[in-house]
Design an enzyme around this catalytic site. Structure first.
Site, PDB file in Angstrom:
ATOM      1  N   THR A  45     -10.544  -7.520  -5.008  1.00 59.88           N
ATOM      2  CA  THR A  45     -11.543  -7.103  -5.547  1.00 59.88           C
ATOM      3  C   THR A  45     -12.326  -5.974  -5.565  1.00 59.88           C
ATOM      4  OG1 THR A  45     -12.697  -8.394  -3.465  1.00 59.88           O
ATOM      5  CG2 THR A  45     -12.277 -10.151  -5.591  1.00 59.88           C
ATOM      6  N   ASP A 103       0.481  -1.144   0.469  1.00 59.81           N
ATOM      7  CA  ASP A 103       0.521   0.387  -0.046  1.00 59.81           C
ATOM      8  C   ASP A 103       0.853   1.516  -0.258  1.00 59.81           C
ATOM      9  OD1 ASP A 103      -2.179   1.000  -0.140  1.00 59.81           O
ATOM     10  OD2 ASP A 103      -2.263   0.998   1.968  1.00 59.81           O
ATOM     11  N   ASN A 131     -10.684  -2.830  -5.756  1.00 62.68           N
ATOM     12  CA  ASN A 131      -9.910  -2.273  -6.480  1.00 62.68           C
ATOM     13  C   ASN A 131     -10.589  -1.823  -8.062  1.00 62.68           C
ATOM     14  OD1 ASN A 131      -6.396  -3.180  -5.379  1.00 62.68           O
ATOM     15  ND2 ASN A 131      -7.884  -1.862  -4.910  1.00 62.68           N
TER      16      ASN A 131
HETATM   17  C1  FPP Z   1      -2.152  -0.304  -3.122  1.00 60.07           C
HETATM   18  O1  FPP Z   1      -1.872   1.244  -3.748  1.00 60.07           O
HETATM   19  C2  FPP Z   1      -2.192  -1.073  -4.061  1.00 60.07           C
HETATM   20  C3  FPP Z   1      -2.182  -1.763  -5.631  1.00 60.07           C
HETATM   21  C4  FPP Z   1      -4.077  -1.580  -5.476  1.00 60.07           C
HETATM   22  C5  FPP Z   1      -1.531  -1.858  -6.310  1.00 60.07           C
HETATM   23  C6  FPP Z   1      -0.487  -2.526  -6.167  1.00 60.07           C
HETATM   24  C7  FPP Z   1       0.287  -3.051  -7.224  1.00 60.07           C
HETATM   25  C8  FPP Z   1       1.761  -3.163  -7.924  1.00 60.07           C
HETATM   26  C9  FPP Z   1       2.643  -2.472  -7.135  1.00 60.07           C
HETATM   27  C10 FPP Z   1       1.905  -3.963  -9.464  1.00 60.07           C
HETATM   28  C11 FPP Z   1       2.457  -5.513  -8.381  1.00 60.07           C
HETATM   29  C12 FPP Z   1       2.362  -6.227  -9.764  1.00 60.07           C
HETATM   30  C13 FPP Z   1       2.625  -7.212  -9.839  1.00 60.07           C
HETATM   31  C14 FPP Z   1       2.997  -8.538 -11.017  1.00 60.07           C
HETATM   32  C15 FPP Z   1       3.537  -8.205  -8.490  1.00 60.07           C
HETATM   33  P1  FPP Z   1      -2.982   2.485  -3.384  1.00 60.07           P
HETATM   34  O2  FPP Z   1      -2.876   2.190  -4.699  1.00 60.07           O
HETATM   35  O3  FPP Z   1      -3.859   1.813  -2.195  1.00 60.07           O
HETATM   36  O4  FPP Z   1      -1.738   3.266  -2.202  1.00 60.07           O
HETATM   37  P2  FPP Z   1      -3.184   4.799  -1.561  1.00 60.07           P
HETATM   38  O5  FPP Z   1      -3.002   3.945  -0.208  1.00 60.07           O
HETATM   39  O6  FPP Z   1      -1.592   5.846  -1.026  1.00 60.07           O
HETATM   40  O7  FPP Z   1      -3.636   5.267  -2.285  1.00 60.07           O
END
Ligand code: FPP
Length: 234
Positions: free
Chosen positions: A64, A18, A66
Site C-alpha cells: 500500500t 526486496d 509502493n
Molecule cells: C522491492 O524491491 C520489490 C517490489 C516493490 C516489487 C516486487 C515485485 C515483483 C518481483 C514482481 C512479482 C510479481 C508476481 C506476480 C509474483 P525494491 O524495488 O524496493 O528494491 P530496492 O530496495 O533495491 O529499491
C-alpha cells in the site's frame, strides 16, 4: 539441507522480495529491469516451493506504500503483474498451483482485478502449493478492513483475536512460520503484521533477482534448526 536434527518444514512462508531496484542500479540499468528479473525469480522460487510441497507461500508484490514511487515505476509494476497473470496461467496449471490474492482491491485497476480473478478462479481446485499474491497489501490496512467487516457483520461485541483473524483477507491460512526478506534490510515493512506475531525471520543479504533454489533451501535449513517456543518454555 544440512541440519541433522530436522524440524518440520514450514506450512507457510512469506517473502519480502526486496532489492530489485538496487540489483538493476548496480548493473547501470533502470530499476524496472530489476523488477522484470524479480518476476523471473518469483517463478523460480514458487516452482521450487511447489516441488518441496510447501503448502502456502505469500509473495509481497506491491504494498500500500509502493504507490509513493514514480508514476512510471508504479505503472510498470502493475503492467508486469497484470501481464504475468494474463500470459502465464499455464505456469500455475503445470505446477498445480492455487493462486489467491490478499490486499485491498480499492485502488487496483479493473484490468488487474480481472486478471487476478481469472487466475484465482481457474486455479481454485488445485491442491498443490497455494500462492498468495500480496498486491496493494498493507498489514495495517488489512487489520482495519478486518475490523470494518466485523462491524458490518454486526459481531463487534464478540471482538477477540480469533474474530480479527477470521475476518482477515485469507482467514483459513496458517500464520507464516517463516518470513524471508531479501536485500539485507531488517524490517517487516507492513507485511503480514497480524499474522507474523511468532514468525521466524530470515534476512538474506542477496538482492531478490539473485535468489536461487539453493537460497530457499538455506532459509528452510535455518528455519528447521530453530527452536520455537511461542512465548512458553520447552
Ligand atoms: C522491492 O524491491 C520489490 C517490489 C516493490 C516489487 C516486487 C515485485 C515483483 C518481483 C514482481 C512479482 C510479481 C508476481 C506476480 C509474483 P525494491 O524495488 O524496493 O528494491 P530496492 O530496495 O533495491 O529499491
Amino acid at each position: 539441507m544440512k541440519s541433522s536434527k530436522k524440524r518440520a518444514f514450514p506450512s507457510h512462508v512469506g517473502i519480502i522480495m526486496d532489492g530489485n531496484g538496487r540489483w538493476a542500479v548496480t548493473r547501470k540499468k533502470p530499476r524496472t529491469f530489476g523488477h522484470r528479473e524479480g518476476l523471473n525469480t518469483a517463478k523460480r522460487i514458487v516452482k521450487h516451493a511447489s516441488y518441496l510441497q510447501i503448502p502456502y507461500i505469500t509473495l509481497y508484490a506491491f504494498s500500500t506504500e509502493n504507490w509513493k514511487r514514480t508514476k512510471d515505476e508504479v505503472g510498470f509494476l502493475m503492467d508486469l503483474i497484470r501481464l504475468h497473470l494474463k500470459k502465464e496461467m499455464q505456469f500455475y496449471i503445470d505446477n498445480q498451483i492455487r493462486v489467491v490474492h490478499t490486499g485491498n482491491p480499492h485502488g487496483l485497476s479493473k484490468a488487474i482485478l480481472n486478471e487476478i480473478q481469472t487466475v484465482v478462479n481457474a486455479t481454485s481446485g488445485f491442491t498443490g502449493t497455494t500462492v498468495n499474491l500480496a498486491i496493494n497489501y498493507g498489514g495495517r490496512d488489512e487489520i482495519v478492513r478486518s475490523v470494518q467487516r466485523i462491524v458490518e457483520a454486526g459481531v463487534i461485541n464478540e471482538l477477540s483475536e480469533t474474530l480479527i483473524s477470521a475476518y482477515l483477507d485469507q482467514h483459513g491460512f496458517p500464520d507464516p512460520d517463516l518470513i524471508i526478506r531479501t536485500g539485507g534490510d531488517c524490517r517487516l515493512s507492513n507485511f503480514l503484521l497480524w499474522q507474523s506475531a511468532y514468525s521466524e525471520i530470515f534476512i538474506s543479504d542477496k538482492f531478490w533477482p539473485d535468489w536461487t533454489e539453493a537460497d530457499l533451501d538455506a532459509a528452510l535449513d535455518s528455519y528447521c534448526g530453530r527452536v520455537r517456543k511461542f512465548g512458553g518454555v520447552l
